[in-house]
Enzyme design. Structure first.
Site, short mmCIF file in Angstrom:
data_model
loop_
_atom_site.label_atom_id
_atom_site.label_comp_id
_atom_site.label_asym_id
_atom_site.label_seq_id
_atom_site.Cartn_x
_atom_site.Cartn_y
_atom_site.Cartn_z
N TYR A 31 0.83 -1.20 0.00
CA TYR A 31 0.00 0.00 0.00
C TYR A 31 0.88 1.26 0.00
O TYR A 31 0.63 2.20 -0.77
CB TYR A 31 -0.91 -0.02 1.23
CG TYR A 31 -1.70 1.25 1.45
CD1 TYR A 31 -2.73 1.62 0.59
CD2 TYR A 31 -1.41 2.08 2.54
CE1 TYR A 31 -3.45 2.79 0.80
CE2 TYR A 31 -2.14 3.24 2.76
CZ TYR A 31 -3.15 3.59 1.89
OH TYR A 31 -3.86 4.75 2.11
N GLU A 53 -11.19 6.27 5.78
CA GLU A 53 -10.53 7.05 6.83
C GLU A 53 -11.46 7.23 8.02
O GLU A 53 -11.03 7.20 9.17
CB GLU A 53 -10.07 8.41 6.30
CG GLU A 53 -8.94 8.37 5.28
CD GLU A 53 -7.61 7.90 5.86
OE1 GLU A 53 -7.48 7.81 7.11
OE2 GLU A 53 -6.70 7.62 5.08
N TRP A 61 -4.75 1.32 10.63
CA TRP A 61 -4.99 1.32 9.19
C TRP A 61 -4.84 -0.09 8.62
O TRP A 61 -5.52 -0.46 7.67
CB TRP A 61 -4.07 2.29 8.48
CG TRP A 61 -4.33 2.33 7.01
CD1 TRP A 61 -3.50 1.90 6.01
CD2 TRP A 61 -5.52 2.79 6.35
NE1 TRP A 61 -4.10 2.05 4.79
CE2 TRP A 61 -5.33 2.61 4.97
CE3 TRP A 61 -6.71 3.34 6.81
CZ2 TRP A 61 -6.31 2.96 4.03
CZ3 TRP A 61 -7.69 3.69 5.88
CH2 TRP A 61 -7.48 3.50 4.51
#
Length: 219
Positions: A31, A53, A61
């Site tokens: 990522y 988010e 995350w």
């Protein structure tokens, strides 16, 4: 400071320097290398990042990234028009979906935000709206301790989005969004990804909307 001297940066087995958070987990590394900080300028892509988010708030995350395929399936691939039509049956379906984060407030926020995205099309649209808050300069952090978590622009963006009917768009969440989609470059100076987005040049960008003049400045 060289990458070898910076504890915030790790040299991978491929010889490339990355921050610690992107140096071990293969999914996070991929990522970071291919997506984080690259410009997102399409409505669906930006709505997805905005939604994820919000779901990430209070979580890691990595957790959200692992659940991303399930999120896409559950939320109609983040098509704002489709999500805007979600009803109570969809809410019940989502609350029963173990593949996503089953938080009713965040689920409701995603549906509400889809409706706000559709409504924003009558004006400048989500992409132009969000990108108009790009600052004149970007941070140049040497270490993770120097990476900001908010900015005047993220505060202004948060307030402006709330005025347009968006929720779960606090200043910290909006700063994370701005980092993720290229509005700012907070790659560490020693990282191999620093400056790779193509967005930033040495000179300040003329005509950038400043936080003090951005619409929707309320408390």
């Amino acid at each position: 400071m060289s990458p070898a001297d910076d504890p915030s940066v790790v040299i991978g087995d491929d010889g490339l320097a990355r921050p610690v958070w992107a140096s071990t987990d293969p999914l996070m590394r991929e990522y970071y290398d291919s997506e984080w900080g690259m410009p997102v300028r399409d409505e669906r892509g930006l709505f997805e990042r905005l939604s994820l988010e919000a779901f990430q708030s209070g979580l890691s995350w990595a957790t959200i990234l692992r659940k991303r395929p399930a999120f896409r399936s559950a939320f109609a691939d983040f098509d704002p028009d489709a999500v805007a039509l979600f009803d109570d049956a969809d809410r019940a379906r989502l609350m029963g979906d173990a593949g996503i984060v089953r938080n009713r407030l965040k689920i409701d926020a995603t549906i509400q935000n889809a409706r706000a995205v559709v409504g924003l099309r009558a004006d400048e649209g989500l992409v132009d709206f969000v990108w108009s808050f790009r600052p004149a300069e970007t941070p140049s952090p040497q270490t993770m301790a120097e990476v900001p978590t908010t900015s005047p622009e993220s505060v202004a963006l948060s307030k402006a989005l709330k005025k347009r009917g968006f929720t779960f768009v606090g200043p910290t969440t909006m700063h994370a969004l701005m980092e993720a989609v290229g509005l700012v470059d907070t790659h560490l100076v020693g990282s191999h990804r620093r400056g790779t987005s193509g967005v930033w040049v040495d000179a300040p960008r003329p005509g950038a909307r400043q936080a003090a003049s951005a619409p929707g400045h309320d408390s």
